[in-house]
Design a protein around this motif. Sequence first.
Motif: not given
Length: 769
Positions: A553-570
Amino acid sequence: MGFPGLRTASSGLLSAIKVGSRFGRRAKSQQNSSGATQALTSAGTEPEQASITELQKIISGYMPKKDVARVKEAYKFSDQAHLGQFRSSGAPYITHPIAVTEICAGWKLDADALMAALLHDVMEDQGIPKTELAEKFGTDVAELVDGLSKLDRLDFATKAQQQAESFRKMLLAMARDLRVILIKLADRLHNMRTLGAVSPEKRRRIAKETLDIYAPIANRLGLNAVYRELQDLCFEAMYPNRYSVLHKAVLAARGNRREVLTKIFDSVRAALPAAGIEADVTGREKTLWGIYRKMTDQKKSFSDVLDIYGFRVIVHTLPECYLALGILHQLYRPVPGKFKDYVAIPKLNGYQSLHTTLVGPYGTPIEFQFRTREMHNVAEQGVAAHWIYKTDDVSLSDIQKKTHSALQSLLDIQSQTGDSGEFLEHVKVDLFPDAVYVFTPNGKIISLPRGATPVDFAYSIHTDIGNHAVACKVNGEYVPLRTELSSGDTVEVITSEASRPSAHWLNFARTGRARSEIRHYLRTVRYDESVAFGKRLLTQSLHELQIDFPDNDDPTWDKLIKESGAKSREEILADIGLGKRLAAVVARRFTADHPLLETTAAHIDVVSAARAAPILIQGNEGQAVSLAPCCGPLPGDEIVAGIRVGTGLVVHTADCPVAMRAKEREPDRWIDVAWDHNHAKHFLARIDVTALNERGVLGKIAGEIAQADSNITNVTMTDDTSEAFLLSMTVQVDDRKHLAKVFRAIRRVPQVRRIARLKGNHQANAAHH
């Protein structure tokens, strides 16, 4: 021409030889039932005026009056919709849907299919909504037209990806309703017949696409008349000069061999009635495309291709097929190896016939085919033979069951394949039914493409059997999984729960199903392993910055997902594991939410120590970590590792020249690694052994290797000198110490003169006796 006990089709072969009526390309594709012949003939030329008179004649022969009336209503609607629209040839556009429908009527398709054929372009070209078609002609007709319109809207382009995606969508449409592809094939056949009106470049593109996709589909569905005509039309469009030259050569050869063919026909005419067999005997000629392919594939001149003519013998019953075959084998000498029994073991598309090649007068080889009338109808029209669109309460015919099975196989490939280009690659293989027929241990016949291996056999039985195949027996003897199977082989696959598909299987897997299942497994496993390995790399980079691994639930994960176009943390972790992202760059993104890092001497020592800690390699990480084949690192060797995009971590020996050069070019992609104390076992090492050329030396060396608890996985032997030979072997060892033990064991053989461990093209650790 009629003779007692012998019914000759039409005017008979003798007159056919004189006037050439049965030995032409167009005529060859018209040997269907009477309705089909009318359809193909009437569609062969562009009508000057739109008329459905010929269509009415065909459908009135097999369709109730109320259905004939429905078809006429669809014609009126289509005629009105296409009013003022013209084809490239200048003919009214409605002539095209009429011609397509006549072909479908020749196959005796039902009223809904014929209506859809008449209406197949109204949605695409004239913007008629699906709802209007459903209201006027029913839901079934509207669905068929909609499926065809979607295909046409995705007009094939020269780009392979667009072609592949279009084909994938066509497959899904035809899997839902087989009538879609039958109408589409009729549409393509008429377009090919009238291709002369378009530009040469477009002509070649359409012909290439037809030859690659539509002709194989026609063949797979058993529509041999359509298949043969499409091949010749494509040949004419793609290579007009070659087609013209070959066409003239065949006409000349036909005249030169008239005497031979007449003599053979007279012999058959006398022999079959004498044995009490009533038969239709017709001449048949190979397609120009078939002759051209034989010339190019076998590098033969036209004069060397002798078997371009043949005869077809159509009898009443199955036993008469074999009896007629035996009579002709007594009449002329059969060519060894040229007999094929497609009656006992039909082709994948349901084709049944006996084939034999006989040496006729003057040494001319002539092919004969023997079949019943029912077999002939299926051979010419395949799945469309005596077509009745089946409902749930009517059982499917054998040919329709085979077709359903084939379509289901293609759908299985579609479900396992993500990339449309890869999908097209798999399916193209399965569309060509040049098959071998093998047996399961229980005696069941399995059809596979020529060149298939036990891996293909295993996946054809069940995905789990393929995924866990470890060994194979063919005719009771163990053989490698890469062995090509032959017709008549009995194949038994040995499985193990511990066994998994290997990427090198793709080098010899032949069927689309096997290849797609292997790739699907590797993708799935690689993803899971890459996620785990990416997490290890990111953890190390975070430790260098004195940061614990962040929670989900670290908010940095959400930022990374949004900016990189990835679908998930995995997916981000998988990208790190596969080298698509650098762990150090991702780790720095997590520093923004942490207090400023200390800069004391003690802190610097801690960070330095963290950076010095290497990633530990076990050797069984799977797809995310690979051992470089150039140097073949073993536990005990000093190692380094580079991250290769799409592959993950590649481990080299520290002295590997390949690694040194790559490290100089991209130092940021190299990390420190070391062998884990609990590393895997059974690594592969390549060694060269030079020994005196004496009896039994190879056996002694193999025995010593086995005594050293090692196993030889590959061996080749070449003469080094007249007195010595060189053994190049791949052996399984646990680590560098185990390899040294193997070396000591080999040295005990008195004839051994030299041992060397191979690293790519470089030799290391040479040990001289």
